[in-house]
Scaffold this active site. Structure first.
Site, mmCIF file in Angstrom:
data_model
loop_
_atom_site.group_PDB
_atom_site.id
_atom_site.type_symbol
_atom_site.label_atom_id
_atom_site.label_comp_id
_atom_site.label_asym_id
_atom_site.label_seq_id
_atom_site.Cartn_x
_atom_site.Cartn_y
_atom_site.Cartn_z
ATOM 1 N N GLY A 12 34.333 32.090 -29.390
ATOM 2 C CA GLY A 12 34.367 31.077 -28.333
ATOM 3 C C GLY A 12 35.674 30.308 -28.331
ATOM 4 O O GLY A 12 36.750 30.885 -28.585
ATOM 5 N N ARG A 91 26.201 15.412 -34.035
ATOM 6 C CA ARG A 91 26.316 16.745 -34.652
ATOM 7 C C ARG A 91 24.957 17.173 -35.207
ATOM 8 O O ARG A 91 24.612 18.347 -35.195
ATOM 9 C CB ARG A 91 27.360 16.717 -35.767
ATOM 10 N N HIS A 178 31.176 15.040 -42.509
ATOM 11 C CA HIS A 178 31.807 15.164 -41.198
ATOM 12 C C HIS A 178 30.881 14.547 -40.150
ATOM 13 O O HIS A 178 30.286 15.220 -39.326
ATOM 14 C CB HIS A 178 32.039 16.652 -40.912
HETATM 15 N N1 APR Z 1 26.318 35.196 -34.077
HETATM 16 C C1 APR Z 1 27.611 35.162 -33.770
HETATM 17 N N2 APR Z 1 28.126 34.385 -32.786
HETATM 18 C C2 APR Z 1 27.268 33.614 -32.102
HETATM 19 C C3 APR Z 1 25.895 33.601 -32.400
HETATM 20 C C4 APR Z 1 25.421 34.445 -33.435
HETATM 21 N N3 APR Z 1 24.129 34.508 -33.777
HETATM 22 N N4 APR Z 1 25.320 32.739 -31.541
HETATM 23 C C5 APR Z 1 26.278 32.238 -30.755
HETATM 24 N N5 APR Z 1 27.469 32.770 -31.089
HETATM 25 C C6 APR Z 1 28.781 32.561 -30.462
HETATM 26 C C7 APR Z 1 28.673 32.276 -28.979
HETATM 27 O O1 APR Z 1 28.428 33.466 -28.230
HETATM 28 C C8 APR Z 1 30.038 31.656 -28.679
HETATM 29 O O2 APR Z 1 30.988 32.610 -28.225
HETATM 30 O O3 APR Z 1 29.439 31.414 -30.975
HETATM 31 C C9 APR Z 1 30.463 31.094 -30.033
HETATM 32 C C10 APR Z 1 30.652 29.576 -30.017
HETATM 33 O O4 APR Z 1 31.714 29.294 -29.164
HETATM 34 P P1 APR Z 1 31.750 27.987 -28.234
HETATM 35 O O5 APR Z 1 30.455 27.831 -27.545
HETATM 36 O O6 APR Z 1 32.991 28.073 -27.410
HETATM 37 O O7 APR Z 1 31.859 26.794 -29.286
HETATM 38 P P2 APR Z 1 33.130 26.261 -30.120
HETATM 39 O O8 APR Z 1 33.789 25.165 -29.369
HETATM 40 O O9 APR Z 1 33.955 27.418 -30.552
HETATM 41 O O10 APR Z 1 32.381 25.574 -31.362
HETATM 42 C C11 APR Z 1 31.592 26.315 -32.254
HETATM 43 O O11 APR Z 1 32.018 24.765 -34.046
HETATM 44 O O12 APR Z 1 32.908 22.615 -33.993
HETATM 45 C C12 APR Z 1 31.764 23.378 -34.063
HETATM 46 O O13 APR Z 1 30.114 21.943 -33.102
HETATM 47 C C13 APR Z 1 30.869 23.120 -32.893
HETATM 48 O O14 APR Z 1 28.988 24.228 -33.837
HETATM 49 C C14 APR Z 1 30.030 24.348 -32.878
HETATM 50 C C15 APR Z 1 30.996 25.439 -33.338
#
Ligand code: APR
Length: 311
Positions: A12, A91, A178
């Site tokens: 992501g 969080r 955090h």
């Molecule tokens: N396995 C692998 N990837 C997954 C799974 C899983 N089971 N479930 C969701 N994802 C992927 C999603 O498809 C998405 O592409 O995790 C990615 C998360 O990306 P974003 O939604 O863009 O979130 P991001 O801003 O990258 O943050 C991710 O980090 O800072 C923390 O609080 C934030 O918990 C969040 C994480």
């Protein structure tokens, strides 16, 4: 020497920036992993950045995948799998959803690359690192969380803006969980070697501490659809680089404590030496009574959330 392999679980917002920074720094080859429903995102980002390499001139090879077997042999794994916050959420509100995701991720990592240095970014950070450790059964040296380095970066950037001086001359340390009760150690914060208390008035400094504590929420409020991603990615890459290059950097990280700073059996943010063996040593020092009280308050919140994982 064979190239290092950096696996990013979650392709992501943070995942994409992790890939770009790792490639630009040529830390190794990069694999972006995401769930099958987002396989195109992982493959698309990898392809886009591979094409970018000919302009930015990095030799890293980037690939995308939704098959965990492709992570075999990874030296470093950085986990961002999970949902980010929306405005108004803490969080901790992410716990139920992200714990389910972490359980799946950790079981797979245990199967395909149990010896990798694993850095978790998913929130609630400290509890998620705890879950990762419990489920993978990895060592405390190899399982860490990225938190203090980001919180410290926020604190330092606010101080350098306030004083209108280079961020290069600001040295600071933010400890604890955090969350909103993290512990910026203003007493040890210096600007060009001068204690920050001498340069910024107390009320202004208190406001900067408060803004630091809510630094993540400020960005959630601005982005509205997600949380911070540039600085978190840079922070985790700095940790990965310290490990891969055996830099022995002292970085505030979320690590497993066994009595250090009076805190026992908890994943919590403290300074540690990061080198070829992962977290090589927690760096301890005497806290004032006030700092101790703030650490205990923060530890109590982290302990509560960690207990909610029931692991
Ligand atoms: N396995 C692998 N990837 C997954 C799974 C899983 N089971 N479930 C969701 N994802 C992927 C999603 O498809 C998405 O592409 O995790 C990615 C998360 O990306 P974003 O939604 O863009 O979130 P991001 O801003 O990258 O943050 C991710 O980090 O800072 C923390 O609080 C934030 O918990 C969040 C994480």
């Amino acid at each position: 020497m064979a190239r290092k392999k950096i696996a990013l679980v979650g392709a992501g917002q943070i995942g994409g920036n992790l890939a770009l920074l790792a490639a630009q720094k040529e830390l190794g080859d990069v694999i972006l992993f995401d769930i099958p429903a987002a396989e195109g995102l992982a493959k698309g980002k990898a392809l886009d950045m591979q094409q970018m390499s000919t302009i930015e001139r990095y030799d890293s090879v980037l690939t995308g995948s939704s098959n965990y077997d492709d992570l075999k042999g990874a030296d470093v794994v950085i986990i961002t799998a999970g949902i980010p916050r929306k405005p108004g959420m803490s969080r901790e509100d992410l716990l139920d959803t992200n714990l389910k995701i972490m359980t799946n991720v950790a079981n797979e990592l245990k199967r395909v690359c149990p010896d990798a240095f694993m850095i978790n970014i998913a929130n609630p950070l400290d509890a998620m690192v705890y879950a990762l450790k419990k489920i993978t059964g990895g060592t405390k040296q190899k399982i860490v969380g990225m938190s203090g380095i980001l919180d410290t970066a926020r604190f330092k950037s606010f101080i350098s803006s306030e004083l209108n001086v280079s961020m290069k001359d600001v040295t600071a340390l933010v400890l604890g969980g955090h969350g909103d009760d993290m512990v910026p150690i203003t007493r040890l914060t210096t600007v060009g070697g001068v204690p920050v208390n001498e340069l910024i008035k107390k009320d202004k400094l208190d406001a900067i501490v408060d803004r630091t504590r809510k630094g993540g929420a400020e960005l959630v409020g601005l982005y509205k659809t997600g949380s911070a991603y540039f600085a978190p990615a840079a922070a985790a890459i700095e940790m990965a680089e310290a490990y891969l290059k055996d830099q022995r950097r002292i970085i505030p990280v979320c690590t497993w404590l066994e009595g250090e700073f009076g805190i026992n059996e908890l994943y919590f943010g403290v300074p540690a030496v990061i080198g070829a063996n992962g977290v090589e040593k927690v760096v301890t020092f005497e806290l004032t009574a006030d700092e101790k009280a703030m650490m205990e308050k923060s530890a109590a919140s982290v302990r509560k959330t960690a207990a909610e994982t029931k692991l």
